[in-house]
Design a protein around this motif. Sequence first.
Motif, mmCIF file in Angstrom:
data_model
loop_
_atom_site.group_PDB
_atom_site.id
_atom_site.type_symbol
_atom_site.label_atom_id
_atom_site.label_comp_id
_atom_site.label_asym_id
_atom_site.label_seq_id
_atom_site.Cartn_x
_atom_site.Cartn_y
_atom_site.Cartn_z
ATOM 1 N N LYS A 33 44.821 39.207 -3.720
ATOM 2 C CA LYS A 33 44.238 40.246 -2.867
ATOM 3 C C LYS A 33 44.262 41.606 -3.587
ATOM 4 N N LYS A 34 45.386 41.897 -4.244
ATOM 5 C CA LYS A 34 45.525 43.183 -4.948
ATOM 6 C C LYS A 34 44.571 43.303 -6.135
ATOM 7 N N LEU A 35 44.264 42.161 -6.753
ATOM 8 C CA LEU A 35 43.306 42.155 -7.869
ATOM 9 C C LEU A 35 41.977 42.753 -7.406
ATOM 10 N N VAL A 66 48.372 50.611 -17.809
ATOM 11 C CA VAL A 66 49.366 49.650 -17.316
ATOM 12 C C VAL A 66 50.168 50.324 -16.210
ATOM 13 N N MET A 67 49.971 49.882 -14.979
ATOM 14 C CA MET A 67 50.681 50.486 -13.835
ATOM 15 C C MET A 67 51.947 49.695 -13.529
ATOM 16 N N ALA A 68 53.009 50.052 -14.237
ATOM 17 C CA ALA A 68 54.296 49.403 -13.984
ATOM 18 C C ALA A 68 55.167 50.254 -13.068
ATOM 19 N N ALA A 69 54.743 51.477 -12.777
ATOM 20 C CA ALA A 69 55.544 52.335 -11.895
ATOM 21 C C ALA A 69 55.622 51.748 -10.497
ATOM 22 N N ALA A 70 56.790 51.897 -9.885
ATOM 23 C CA ALA A 70 56.954 51.519 -8.480
ATOM 24 C C ALA A 70 56.644 52.771 -7.655
ATOM 25 N N VAL A 71 55.386 52.855 -7.237
ATOM 26 C CA VAL A 71 54.920 54.044 -6.511
ATOM 27 C C VAL A 71 55.357 53.929 -5.052
ATOM 28 N N ALA A 72 55.980 54.982 -4.545
ATOM 29 C CA ALA A 72 56.403 54.968 -3.143
ATOM 30 C C ALA A 72 55.173 54.865 -2.243
ATOM 31 N N ASP A 73 55.240 53.996 -1.255
ATOM 32 C CA ASP A 73 54.110 53.842 -0.333
ATOM 33 C C ASP A 73 54.036 55.010 0.647
ATOM 34 N N PHE A 74 55.193 55.632 0.920
ATOM 35 C CA PHE A 74 55.251 56.743 1.879
ATOM 36 C C PHE A 74 56.043 57.906 1.312
ATOM 37 N N LYS A 107 51.742 58.033 4.633
ATOM 38 C CA LYS A 107 51.337 57.142 3.552
ATOM 39 C C LYS A 107 50.846 57.950 2.340
ATOM 40 N N ASN A 108 51.280 57.541 1.159
ATOM 41 C CA ASN A 108 50.759 58.137 -0.080
ATOM 42 C C ASN A 108 49.371 57.577 -0.364
ATOM 43 N N PRO A 109 48.532 58.333 -1.074
ATOM 44 C CA PRO A 109 47.255 57.746 -1.504
ATOM 45 C C PRO A 109 47.523 56.571 -2.439
ATOM 46 N N ASP A 110 46.657 55.577 -2.418
ATOM 47 C CA ASP A 110 46.763 54.477 -3.378
ATOM 48 C C ASP A 110 46.182 54.977 -4.706
ATOM 49 N N ILE A 111 47.045 55.112 -5.702
ATOM 50 C CA ILE A 111 46.639 55.702 -6.979
ATOM 51 C C ILE A 111 45.565 54.853 -7.654
ATOM 52 N N LEU A 112 45.785 53.559 -7.700
ATOM 53 C CA LEU A 112 44.807 52.684 -8.367
ATOM 54 C C LEU A 112 43.457 52.713 -7.671
ATOM 55 N N LYS A 113 43.473 52.671 -6.345
ATOM 56 C CA LYS A 113 42.205 52.729 -5.604
ATOM 57 C C LYS A 113 41.500 54.058 -5.869
ATOM 58 N N VAL A 134 48.011 45.651 -13.526
ATOM 59 C CA VAL A 134 48.795 46.016 -12.351
ATOM 60 C C VAL A 134 50.000 45.095 -12.214
ATOM 61 N N PHE A 135 51.148 45.679 -12.041
ATOM 62 C CA PHE A 135 52.333 44.891 -11.704
ATOM 63 C C PHE A 135 52.434 44.822 -10.190
ATOM 64 N N ALA A 136 52.638 43.631 -9.675
ATOM 65 C CA ALA A 136 52.791 43.485 -8.226
ATOM 66 C C ALA A 136 54.103 42.771 -7.929
ATOM 67 N N ALA A 137 54.957 43.453 -7.240
ATOM 68 C CA ALA A 137 56.237 42.872 -6.844
ATOM 69 C C ALA A 137 56.089 42.310 -5.432
ATOM 70 N N GLU A 138 56.426 41.068 -5.293
ATOM 71 C CA GLU A 138 56.302 40.431 -3.978
ATOM 72 C C GLU A 138 57.606 39.718 -3.646
#
Length: 224
Positions: free
Chosen positions: A162-164, A96-104, A129-135, A148-152
């Motif tokens: 798209k993220k799915l 469960v990826m609920a962390a808000a991972v910094a994009d940069f 840019k940080n690596p995309d952890i899920l990818k 995946v939690f997606a905040a929009e």
Amino acid sequence: EDQFAESFSLAGSKIVVTAGGTKEPLDPVRYIGNNSSGKMGIAMAEQAAQLGGQVTLLSTVPYISHLPNLTVERISSAADLLKRLLELFPKIDVLVMAAAVADFRPVSVSDQKIKKTSDNDHLNIELVKNPDILKTIATDKKNQFVVVFAAETQDVIKNAEKKLQTKNADVILANDVSRSDAGFNVDTNQITLITADKRPDNWPLLTKKQVAQRFWQYYHSLKN
Ligand code: CTP
Ligand code: CA
């Protein structure tokens, strides 16, 4: 609630939940962070453990577990999180990826505390840019169920769909963070559950604990 907890079990499931905003270091005492409180991830971890799952919570915020089957590890940056997940992911059933991972993150981390000098009124911080952890971990994906939690703030469903795909996720829990009663730093959340094969499912405004209970119920019914 107690009745709910007894109605099904996650015993035997190995679950990793990530929570909180990552901290991207600038110098020994400073970081770039975000407003994530970690509450949603903590609720997901607590409820999963309450239901008998074997849970590891990777958290950027302090949290003390009161359950023997809920282990907490503190992490800080996106790089930390990626490193630990690469180790854990092959052995688990659910992420469960609920962390808000910094994009940069800052390109360079100063060894010493950055000083303000009399001739410098501006400080420019270059970010990369940080690596995309899920990818990144998706390449190791076997039977793990990835949430995946997606905040929009706009086009919630379109962006989440798209993220799915791009993140190789099994389900997206999307929320509109432009609302003041959903998402970052509040106790409530309004989720739209998005999967590849069903129509988006709009949940009512719930407490984060209720969101977690409803999610695990969904997961359990999907798997049984
Ligand atoms: N995520 C990740 N690695 C990153 C950034 C985000 O694994 N470097 C994860 C988050 O933990 C979350 C999911 O991806 O579970 C969606 O995060 P989100 O910020 O909504 O998506 P991004 O891909 O970062 O896209 P953007 O911020 O541009 O909308
Ligand atoms: Ca992002």
